[in-house]
Scaffold this motif. Structure first.
Motif, PDB file in Angstrom:
ATOM      1  N   GLN A   1     -33.758 -22.955  38.910  1.00 59.59           N
ATOM      2  CA  GLN A   1     -34.747 -21.830  38.616  1.00 59.59           C
ATOM      3  C   GLN A   1     -35.593 -22.379  37.700  1.00 59.59           C
ATOM      4  O   GLN A   1     -35.280 -22.515  36.712  1.00 59.59           O
ATOM      5  N   ALA A   2     -36.963 -22.321  38.072  1.00 61.05           N
ATOM      6  CA  ALA A   2     -38.065 -22.917  37.217  1.00 61.05           C
ATOM      7  C   ALA A   2     -38.556 -21.515  36.512  1.00 61.05           C
ATOM      8  O   ALA A   2     -38.606 -20.481  37.581  1.00 61.05           O
ATOM      9  N   PRO A   3     -39.148 -21.754  35.378  1.00 61.41           N
ATOM     10  CA  PRO A   3     -39.912 -20.265  35.031  1.00 61.41           C
ATOM     11  C   PRO A   3     -40.934 -19.880  35.625  1.00 61.41           C
ATOM     12  O   PRO A   3     -41.688 -20.377  36.553  1.00 61.41           O
ATOM     13  N   GLY A   4     -40.557 -18.554  36.206  1.00 66.26           N
ATOM     14  CA  GLY A   4     -41.550 -17.672  37.120  1.00 66.26           C
ATOM     15  C   GLY A   4     -41.381 -17.994  38.340  1.00 66.26           C
ATOM     16  O   GLY A   4     -42.044 -17.495  39.318  1.00 66.26           O
ATOM     17  N   LYS A   5     -40.167 -18.551  38.794  1.00 62.96           N
ATOM     18  CA  LYS A   5     -39.867 -18.955  40.188  1.00 62.96           C
ATOM     19  C   LYS A   5     -38.303 -18.147  40.463  1.00 62.96           C
ATOM     20  O   LYS A   5     -37.550 -18.091  39.645  1.00 62.96           O
ATOM     21  N   GLN A   6     -38.343 -18.062  41.812  1.00 68.14           N
ATOM     22  CA  GLN A   6     -36.975 -17.555  42.357  1.00 68.14           C
ATOM     23  C   GLN A   6     -36.081 -18.691  42.368  1.00 68.14           C
ATOM     24  O   GLN A   6     -36.507 -19.843  42.297  1.00 68.14           O
ATOM     25  N   ARG A   7     -34.739 -18.404  42.053  1.00 71.76           N
ATOM     26  CA  ARG A   7     -33.802 -19.253  42.189  1.00 71.76           C
ATOM     27  C   ARG A   7     -33.771 -19.924  43.632  1.00 71.76           C
ATOM     28  O   ARG A   7     -33.673 -19.286  44.559  1.00 71.76           O
ATOM     29  N   GLU A   8     -33.388 -21.317  43.697  1.00 68.37           N
ATOM     30  CA  GLU A   8     -33.395 -21.919  44.928  1.00 68.37           C
ATOM     31  C   GLU A   8     -32.280 -22.823  45.144  1.00 68.37           C
ATOM     32  O   GLU A   8     -31.715 -23.411  44.065  1.00 68.37           O
ATOM     33  N   GLU A   9     -31.822 -23.060  46.325  1.00 63.87           N
ATOM     34  CA  GLU A   9     -30.578 -23.776  46.485  1.00 63.87           C
ATOM     35  C   GLU A   9     -31.148 -25.419  46.575  1.00 63.87           C
ATOM     36  O   GLU A   9     -32.049 -25.668  47.300  1.00 63.87           O
ATOM     37  N   VAL A  10     -30.478 -26.235  45.985  1.00 62.94           N
ATOM     38  CA  VAL A  10     -30.655 -27.616  45.853  1.00 62.94           C
ATOM     39  C   VAL A  10     -29.715 -28.339  46.596  1.00 62.94           C
ATOM     40  O   VAL A  10     -29.999 -29.151  47.687  1.00 62.94           O
ATOM     41  N   ALA A  11     -28.527 -28.081  46.495  1.00 64.04           N
ATOM     42  CA  ALA A  11     -27.337 -29.063  47.530  1.00 64.04           C
ATOM     43  C   ALA A  11     -26.230 -28.205  47.466  1.00 64.04           C
ATOM     44  O   ALA A  11     -25.832 -27.420  46.751  1.00 64.04           O
ATOM     45  N   SER A  12     -25.356 -28.306  48.541  1.00 68.21           N
ATOM     46  CA  SER A  12     -24.084 -27.757  48.668  1.00 68.21           C
ATOM     47  C   SER A  12     -23.181 -28.794  49.237  1.00 68.21           C
ATOM     48  O   SER A  12     -23.576 -29.768  49.965  1.00 68.21           O
ATOM     49  N   ILE A  13     -21.907 -28.334  49.055  1.00 68.70           N
ATOM     50  CA  ILE A  13     -20.742 -29.275  49.746  1.00 68.70           C
ATOM     51  C   ILE A  13     -19.658 -28.427  50.186  1.00 68.70           C
ATOM     52  O   ILE A  13     -19.117 -27.320  49.428  1.00 68.70           O
ATOM     53  N   GLY A  14     -19.208 -28.646  51.383  1.00 66.47           N
ATOM     54  CA  GLY A  14     -18.258 -27.681  52.226  1.00 66.47           C
ATOM     55  C   GLY A  14     -16.887 -28.275  52.046  1.00 66.47           C
ATOM     56  O   GLY A  14     -16.587 -29.344  51.225  1.00 66.47           O
ATOM     57  N   GLN A  15     -15.973 -27.654  52.480  1.00 65.36           N
ATOM     58  CA  GLN A  15     -14.466 -27.833  52.472  1.00 65.36           C
ATOM     59  C   GLN A  15     -14.206 -29.408  53.025  1.00 65.36           C
ATOM     60  O   GLN A  15     -13.071 -30.039  52.342  1.00 65.36           O
TER      61      GLN A  15
ATOM     62  N   LEU B   1     -23.851 -33.354  40.559  1.00 62.46           N
ATOM     63  CA  LEU B   1     -25.017 -33.704  41.106  1.00 62.46           C
ATOM     64  C   LEU B   1     -25.923 -34.869  40.359  1.00 62.46           C
ATOM     65  O   LEU B   1     -26.371 -34.902  39.453  1.00 62.46           O
ATOM     66  N   GLN B   2     -25.912 -36.042  41.275  1.00 62.01           N
ATOM     67  CA  GLN B   2     -26.753 -37.117  40.871  1.00 62.01           C
ATOM     68  C   GLN B   2     -28.275 -37.076  41.291  1.00 62.01           C
ATOM     69  O   GLN B   2     -28.402 -36.925  42.357  1.00 62.01           O
ATOM     70  N   MET B   3     -29.054 -36.995  40.290  1.00 67.67           N
ATOM     71  CA  MET B   3     -30.397 -36.957  40.582  1.00 67.67           C
ATOM     72  C   MET B   3     -31.262 -38.290  40.106  1.00 67.67           C
ATOM     73  O   MET B   3     -31.361 -38.552  38.941  1.00 67.67           O
ATOM     74  N   ASN B   4     -31.672 -38.796  41.056  1.00 67.79           N
ATOM     75  CA  ASN B   4     -32.711 -39.865  40.827  1.00 67.79           C
ATOM     76  C   ASN B   4     -34.027 -39.517  41.139  1.00 67.79           C
ATOM     77  O   ASN B   4     -34.249 -38.442  41.844  1.00 67.79           O
ATOM     78  N   SER B   5     -34.857 -40.608  40.660  1.00 67.26           N
ATOM     79  CA  SER B   5     -36.389 -40.445  41.017  1.00 67.26           C
ATOM     80  C   SER B   5     -36.982 -39.018  40.547  1.00 67.26           C
ATOM     81  O   SER B   5     -37.666 -38.339  41.366  1.00 67.26           O
ATOM     82  N   LEU B   6     -36.434 -38.540  39.351  1.00 63.27           N
ATOM     83  CA  LEU B   6     -36.782 -37.198  39.020  1.00 63.27           C
ATOM     84  C   LEU B   6     -38.260 -36.975  38.805  1.00 63.27           C
ATOM     85  O   LEU B   6     -39.012 -38.032  38.564  1.00 63.27           O
ATOM     86  N   ARG B   7     -38.857 -36.076  39.301  1.00 60.11           N
ATOM     87  CA  ARG B   7     -40.286 -35.624  39.051  1.00 60.11           C
ATOM     88  C   ARG B   7     -40.602 -34.408  38.178  1.00 60.11           C
ATOM     89  O   ARG B   7     -39.554 -33.563  37.811  1.00 60.11           O
ATOM     90  N   PRO B   8     -41.592 -34.169  37.650  1.00 60.40           N
ATOM     91  CA  PRO B   8     -41.971 -33.019  36.794  1.00 60.40           C
ATOM     92  C   PRO B   8     -41.666 -31.640  37.539  1.00 60.40           C
ATOM     93  O   PRO B   8     -40.925 -30.896  36.753  1.00 60.40           O
ATOM     94  N   GLU B   9     -41.688 -31.615  38.693  1.00 60.61           N
ATOM     95  CA  GLU B   9     -41.459 -30.395  39.476  1.00 60.61           C
ATOM     96  C   GLU B   9     -40.325 -30.132  39.683  1.00 60.61           C
ATOM     97  O   GLU B   9     -39.649 -29.135  40.160  1.00 60.61           O
ATOM     98  N   ASP B  10     -39.327 -30.971  39.181  1.00 56.34           N
ATOM     99  CA  ASP B  10     -37.669 -30.849  39.304  1.00 56.34           C
ATOM    100  C   ASP B  10     -37.397 -30.060  37.914  1.00 56.34           C
ATOM    101  O   ASP B  10     -36.101 -29.789  37.736  1.00 56.34           O
ATOM    102  N   THR B  11     -38.097 -29.924  36.963  1.00 54.68           N
ATOM    103  CA  THR B  11     -37.972 -29.139  35.913  1.00 54.68           C
ATOM    104  C   THR B  11     -37.463 -27.790  36.055  1.00 54.68           C
ATOM    105  O   THR B  11     -38.232 -26.998  36.789  1.00 54.68           O
ATOM    106  N   ALA B  12     -36.190 -27.283  35.720  1.00 56.57           N
ATOM    107  CA  ALA B  12     -35.713 -26.080  36.064  1.00 56.57           C
ATOM    108  C   ALA B  12     -34.146 -26.099  35.240  1.00 56.57           C
ATOM    109  O   ALA B  12     -33.845 -27.063  34.678  1.00 56.57           O
TER     110      ALA B  12
END
Length: 121
Positions: free
Chosen positions: A39-53, A80-91
């Motif tokens: 969740q970034a400031p002023g934005k709704q929470r959003e799903e990034v990634a999930s893992i099932g059974q 959560l391994q995060m590579n090639s991060l961008r400013p828009e990934d700030t949250a």
């Protein structure tokens, strides 16, 4: 009572990498669907990634090819391994656990962690 504790956030320059961790306790992880949200400031929470059974993973389009979700063998820790991060990934990044009802993930009874801040400049 399920508890989730995230760690690994921080500040990084664009193009850099971070690895987030989520420690799971209080129940058997095998009975839960796990995921990362942000969740970034002023934005709704959003799903990034999930893992099932059985290890099936899903990713939001905006992180495909850059982020990887995984669990340790004991399924006590979600990563959560995060590579090639961008400013828009700030949250604020949150770990979530949904109890399984049969083969379905029960998001109505979701448990959230406290979050870990990721800042990309």
């Amino acid at each position: 009572q399920v508890q989730l504790v995230e760690s690994g956030g921080g500040s990084v320059q664009a193009g850099g990498s971070l690895k987030l961790s989520c420690e799971f306790s209080g129940s058997t992880n095998a009975d839960y669907c796990m995921g990362w949200y942000r969740q970034a400031p002023g934005k709704q929470r959003e799903e990034v990634a999930s893992i099932g059974q059985i290890g099936f993973t899903t990713y939001a389009d905006f992180v495909k090819g850059r982020f990887t979700v995984s669990q340790d063998d004991a399924k006590n820790t979600l990563f959560l391994q995060m590579n090639s991060l961008r400013p828009e990934d700030t949250a604020m990044y949150y770990c979530a656990a949904d109890p399984m009802t049969g083969l379905l993930c029960d998001s109505l009874n979701r448990t959230w962690g406290q979050g870990t801040q990721v800042t990309v400049s």
